[in-house]
Scaffold this motif. Structure first.
Motif, short mmCIF file in Angstrom:
data_model
loop_
_atom_site.label_atom_id
_atom_site.label_comp_id
_atom_site.label_asym_id
_atom_site.label_seq_id
_atom_site.Cartn_x
_atom_site.Cartn_y
_atom_site.Cartn_z
N GLU A 31 13.62 -32.15 -0.88
CA GLU A 31 12.20 -33.16 -0.48
C GLU A 31 11.70 -33.01 0.90
O GLU A 31 10.53 -33.20 1.18
N ASP A 32 12.65 -32.55 1.88
CA ASP A 32 12.17 -32.57 3.07
C ASP A 32 11.68 -31.21 3.41
O ASP A 32 10.94 -30.98 4.34
N SER A 33 11.68 -30.13 2.40
CA SER A 33 11.15 -28.86 2.73
C SER A 33 9.69 -28.96 2.14
O SER A 33 9.39 -29.47 0.83
N LEU A 34 8.71 -28.24 2.76
CA LEU A 34 7.21 -28.34 2.37
C LEU A 34 6.67 -26.95 2.01
O LEU A 34 5.67 -26.75 1.75
N LYS A 35 7.67 -26.07 1.93
CA LYS A 35 7.46 -24.79 1.55
C LYS A 35 7.59 -24.29 0.13
O LYS A 35 8.79 -24.66 -0.26
N VAL A 36 6.74 -23.66 -0.59
CA VAL A 36 6.69 -23.58 -2.09
C VAL A 36 7.02 -21.76 -2.16
O VAL A 36 6.05 -21.23 -1.56
N ASN A 37 8.20 -21.40 -2.68
CA ASN A 37 8.44 -19.81 -2.86
C ASN A 37 7.88 -19.62 -4.24
O ASN A 37 8.55 -20.30 -5.13
N SER A 38 7.26 -18.52 -4.16
CA SER A 38 6.62 -17.98 -5.57
C SER A 38 6.48 -16.66 -5.48
O SER A 38 6.65 -16.02 -4.37
N LYS A 39 6.37 -15.93 -6.57
CA LYS A 39 6.34 -14.45 -6.58
C LYS A 39 5.11 -14.06 -5.83
O LYS A 39 4.76 -12.81 -5.49
N TYR A 40 4.05 -14.72 -5.83
CA TYR A 40 2.70 -14.60 -5.09
C TYR A 40 2.89 -14.83 -3.66
O TYR A 40 1.81 -14.66 -2.70
N HIS A 65 -6.35 -22.55 -26.22
CA HIS A 65 -7.12 -22.05 -25.42
C HIS A 65 -6.61 -20.79 -24.81
O HIS A 65 -5.48 -20.96 -24.49
N ARG A 66 -7.21 -19.80 -24.59
CA ARG A 66 -6.98 -18.68 -24.15
C ARG A 66 -8.08 -18.10 -22.89
O ARG A 66 -9.09 -18.46 -22.98
N GLY A 67 -7.60 -17.31 -22.40
CA GLY A 67 -8.68 -16.39 -21.43
C GLY A 67 -8.16 -16.36 -20.02
O GLY A 67 -6.78 -16.62 -19.62
N ILE A 68 -8.96 -15.78 -19.01
CA ILE A 68 -8.45 -15.46 -17.68
C ILE A 68 -8.12 -16.86 -17.06
O ILE A 68 -7.25 -16.86 -16.33
N SER A 69 -8.97 -17.71 -17.17
CA SER A 69 -9.01 -19.21 -16.45
C SER A 69 -7.69 -19.77 -16.84
O SER A 69 -6.96 -20.19 -16.00
N VAL A 70 -7.56 -19.57 -18.17
CA VAL A 70 -6.31 -20.05 -18.76
C VAL A 70 -4.55 -19.70 -18.13
O VAL A 70 -3.86 -20.27 -17.70
N ASP A 71 -5.01 -18.15 -18.07
CA ASP A 71 -3.94 -17.55 -17.28
C ASP A 71 -3.54 -18.04 -15.98
O ASP A 71 -2.45 -18.12 -15.48
N TYR A 72 -4.82 -18.05 -15.16
CA TYR A 72 -4.74 -18.71 -13.96
C TYR A 72 -3.85 -20.15 -13.97
O TYR A 72 -3.17 -20.16 -13.00
N LEU A 73 -4.22 -20.83 -14.80
CA LEU A 73 -3.58 -22.20 -15.04
C LEU A 73 -2.33 -22.09 -15.19
O LEU A 73 -1.29 -23.02 -14.61
N HIS A 74 -1.72 -21.06 -16.11
CA HIS A 74 -0.40 -20.95 -16.25
C HIS A 74 0.26 -20.63 -14.93
O HIS A 74 1.53 -21.02 -14.70
N ALA A 75 -0.20 -19.75 -14.07
CA ALA A 75 0.40 -19.27 -13.01
C ALA A 75 0.59 -20.54 -12.06
O ALA A 75 1.57 -20.57 -11.26
N LEU A 76 -0.66 -21.10 -11.63
CA LEU A 76 -0.23 -22.49 -10.87
C LEU A 76 0.43 -23.39 -11.45
O LEU A 76 1.32 -24.01 -10.56
N GLY A 77 0.43 -23.34 -12.86
CA GLY A 77 1.57 -24.35 -13.20
C GLY A 77 3.16 -24.09 -12.97
O GLY A 77 3.87 -24.98 -12.70
N ILE A 105 -2.41 -16.55 -5.42
CA ILE A 105 -2.49 -15.67 -6.55
C ILE A 105 -3.27 -14.43 -6.41
O ILE A 105 -3.37 -13.29 -6.82
N GLY A 106 -4.49 -14.88 -5.85
CA GLY A 106 -5.29 -13.91 -5.48
C GLY A 106 -6.73 -13.77 -6.54
O GLY A 106 -6.65 -13.78 -7.58
N LYS A 107 -7.92 -13.36 -5.86
CA LYS A 107 -9.17 -13.09 -6.71
C LYS A 107 -8.90 -11.97 -7.52
O LYS A 107 -8.38 -11.06 -6.95
N ASN A 108 -9.10 -11.77 -8.76
CA ASN A 108 -9.06 -10.60 -9.54
C ASN A 108 -7.72 -10.34 -9.70
O ASN A 108 -7.31 -9.18 -9.68
N GLU A 118 -2.58 -8.22 -12.54
CA GLU A 118 -1.64 -8.74 -13.40
C GLU A 118 -2.30 -9.57 -14.51
O GLU A 118 -1.91 -9.32 -15.79
N ILE A 119 -3.12 -10.56 -14.16
CA ILE A 119 -3.81 -11.32 -15.08
C ILE A 119 -4.79 -10.53 -15.91
O ILE A 119 -5.23 -10.60 -16.83
#
Length: 733
Positions: free
Chosen positions: A10-19, A58-70, A239-242, A245-246
């Motif tokens: 909880e003290d760490s504020l850094k999120v490690n992700s594949k992005y 629901h499907r689509g590019i924006s939904v895939d971005y939401l999955h990545a954010l989740g 994640i990046g614009k465009n 992978e998505i």
């Protein structure tokens, strides 16, 4: 409490992700812990950016971005169907917006877009036999379809003024205009159009070039959730614009849909570890999913997303099948081409969400009027088609048409309000009218337009003479577009005389078309067509600008008190911003508002929309006056006119021309003049052709007169000469 996956403590504020690593503030981390679920409004018909399948997923590019954010933040995004009327309190995020379509002021567009899409140029490769089109400059003087609510329309108008734009409401409408050759090209969002071409098998459409324009798609967050806005912005930047992978999942190819099964295959490989029984079950699931996916793909390609009726693609198939069966049984096939009257007005004034609901209900009403084995299809926009086989005679088609007219005429109750429309129906019969399926539909379309010309809310069978009329109409339509591009219009002026003093300080501006071959064309022949094909705003703007130039000359040379009346179509009030722009033009030209009088029809004020009331009010504040044209032929209620502070009432010429002492028309004219005066309005009598008519109107204390007795409409130079001649005669008397 859930915490982001990459945080060690909880003290760490850094999120490690594949992005990459993402730095959160303590407040942002606390917000995530307190809000593990976020509600997101997702549109249902914006393929492939975001859409909804029959499975309600629901499907689509924006939904895939939401999955990545989740995945990054361990947030569960709960999709909710987007609607312009949705409750703001029930939504935290809107998944996809462009700058021109953020309807809800409570939301703020994220500064970092997740998608940038270029606009491309598309043509009908089967009809594209002219000069090659590869860039925007090749579209000069050509007709181009664009989405009217999108950013591209304004960009093209500003940067390529020679291109003739046709504004459409939906992509299907643009494709249909392209298919019929009514436009030379369609310019739109590349990722969306490419997707439509594949899904709907639009083999005639070809992409021929790119434009210098593009649009960003962003998310929008409710304004009272700044922590969430910051969290999503950091995640989207990571994640990046465009994101390739998505985007690769949504490559526009015929094999695109097979990519939907990749998650299933991954799941299958994981379950292989649990044994042969699990493998068997997964194979069964996979087979079932493949069948469902194929069904979904087929349904999307053949059915309209809004009404769930067969679309144009399936309609063509059904029509071909019906014609083949008719050939075998020596029977006939009937086509009903249905167009909703006044739908555009409802759609423009009440909003597209109301328009969509009205279309869906109209589709249901039409379906209930036909037999279960007849085909009802949405042809595009507010147009529907019915294919009827196995009928005894024309009376069967007439009976069905009449049932549809009755049902559509009934009020539509949507969102607590009542909306009234009607329908016009054109009918053709195979093989009586033609054996060509495309011609059969075209003839039905021509018959439908004939029904509209005859007054709407009726049906009309195709006649051979309509083909000639249709050809002339198409020719006139093309000529009219050229007339606007090449400034072939001219204003004529008909003086309006004061009956008591014989002074002329008013005139009506009347447009004429100087056709290079046909000569001078009266507005009676082209104004209704201009309204129908959406050119009335451009013509109205030209009329007003020319009127300002002429009135300035009249004020300088003749009298500063002179006023010109300009006719404004009810259709021009649908885009009130153009009318309201006249206020600025008056100020810029240094012309007082009272120098202009706008002539409108009675019907516009009988049940006026808020838009109409506000537009009239705003123009009146600028000093512009108003007159009711052709009074006596419509609703004829002076009391309701008084509510709008109308200055003038124009008695229709049909009453003036039959004036005789003590006859019905004389009694009616005298009553109108008397009542108008008591309500503070002045009266103009049109169509005065004899001195006896003028004398009788003068005895009724009519204020002004207009007609051939005084003068026919004249070109501006002749009109100015007429004014000076009349002034000279008055000075001699």
């Amino acid at each position: 409490m859930l915490i982001p996956v990459g945080i060690k403590s909880e003290d760490s504020l850094k999120v490690n992700s594949k992005y990459g690593d993402i730095q959160l503030t303590p407040n942002e981390l606390a917000w995530i812990k307190e809000h593990p679920e976020v509600r997101v409004a997702v549109k249902h018909g914006w393929m492939p950016i975001e859409f909804k399948l029959e499975s309600d997923q629901h499907r689509g590019i924006s939904v895939d971005y939401l999955h990545a954010l989740g995945t990054i933040f361990n947030i569960r995004f709960i999709p909710i169907d987007y609607s312009e009327s949705m409750s703001i309190s029930s939504v935290d995020v809107i998944s996809g917006v462009v700058s021109s379509n953020l309807k809800h002021s409570e939301f703020k567009k994220q500064p970092y877009p997740f998608l940038n899409v270029p606009f491309a140029i598309y043509v009908n490769k089967k009809l594209n036999d002219g000069p090659e089109v590869t860039s925007m400059s090749d579209l000069d003087d050509k007709r181009v379809a664009v989405f009217k609510n999108g950013p591209i329309a304004k960009e093209i108008a500003n940067n390529y003024p020679n291109i003739k734009l046709l504004h459409v409401d939906i992509a299907d409408e643009a494709f249909e205009e392209l298919r019929l050759g009514r436009v030379d090209a369609y310019v739109g969002n590349q990722i969306i159009i490419d997707y439509h071409i594949v899904v709907h098998r639009l083999n005639f459409v070809e992409k021929v070039g790119m434009t210098p324009f593009s649009t960003d798609v962003s998310m929008a967050v409710r304004g009272d959730l700044p922590e969430l806005a910051s969290i999503l912005d950091k995640g989207l930047q990571a994640i990046g614009k465009n994101n390739q992978e998505i985007l690769e999942k949504w490559q526009i190819t015929d094999s695109h849909y097979s990519r939907w099964l990749i998650p299933i295959i991954i799941i299958t490989s994981l379950f292989l570890l649990v044994g042969l029984i699990g493998v068997f079950k997964l194979k069964q699931t996979l087979r079932r999913q493949r069948v469902e996916a194929k069904k979904t793909i087929w349904h999307q390609a053949n059915y309209d997303y809004l009404t769930d009726l067969p679309n144009r693609h399936l309609l063509d198939t059904r029509l071909t099948q019906a014609m083949e069966k008719a050939d075998e049984s020596l029977s006939s096939v009937g086509i009903l081409f249905i167009d909703l009257d006044n739908f555009k007005q409802v759609n423009d004034t009440a909003g597209h969400s109301i328009g969509d609901k009205l279309i869906k209900e109209a589709a249901g009403r039409i379906t209930h009027c036909v037999r279960s084995y007849d085909t009802v299809a949405r042809f595009g926009g507010d147009e529907f088609m019915v294919i009827m086989s196995d009928f005894d005679n024309e009376q069967a088609l007439e009976k069905t048409s009449q049932k549809i007219l009755v049902e559509i005429k009934k009020p539509f109750q949507i969102g607590g309000e009542l909306f009234y429309i009607s329908a016009s129906i054109g009918l053709t019969i195979y093989p009586n009218d033609t054996s060509n399926p495309e011609a059969l539909i075209s003839y039905a379309d021509q018959a439908m337009y004939e029904a509209k010309k005859l007054g709407r809310n009726r049906f009309q069978f195709f006649k051979a003479s309509m083909q000639s009329d249709s050809t002339k109409r198409l020719e006139l339509t093309n000529d009219l577009r050229n007339a606007i591009a090449h400034q072939q219009f001219e204003l004529y002026y008909q003086p309006i005389i004061s009956l008591s003093t014989e002074e002329i300080l008013k005139a009506e501006a009347l447009i004429r078309w100087n056709h290079p071959v046909k000569g001078l064309i009266s507005p009676i022949e082209f104004i209704s067509l201009a309204e129908e094909i959406g050119l009335i705003d451009e013509i109205g703007a030209w009329v007003f600008n020319q009127t300002l130039r002429d009135i300035k000359h009249i004020h300088t040379q003749y009298s500063t008190e002179f006023q010109i009346s300009v006719n404004v179509s009810p259709n021009q009030f649908l885009k009130s911003e153009r009318l309201l722009a006249w206020k600025a033009l008056l100020a810029n030209q240094g012309v007082a508002g009272r120098a202009i009088c706008i002539e409108i029809t009675e019907g516009l004020l009988l049940q006026p929309s808020v838009n109409v009331v506000n537009t009239i009010s705003d123009l009146r504040e600028a000093g512009v006056q108003f007159s009711i044209d052709d009074f006596g032929t419509g609703y004829s209620a002076l009391a309701y006119l008084n509510k709008f502070d109308i200055e003038y009432v124009k008695i229709d010429q049909s009453f003036t021309q039959n004036l005789q002492p003590n006859n019905y028309d004389a009694i009616l004219c005298e009553a109108i003049i008397s009542m108008a005066h008591k309500l503070g309005m002045k009266v103009i009598a049109e169509g005065i052709e004899t001195e006896a008519q003028q004398n009788l109107l003068n005895s009724f204390a009519c204020d002004y007169g207009q007609g051939y007795l005084i003068s026919r409409p004249k070109s501006f130079n002749d009109f100015m000469q007429f004014l000076f001649e009349m002034r000279s005669k008055q000075s001699l008397n």
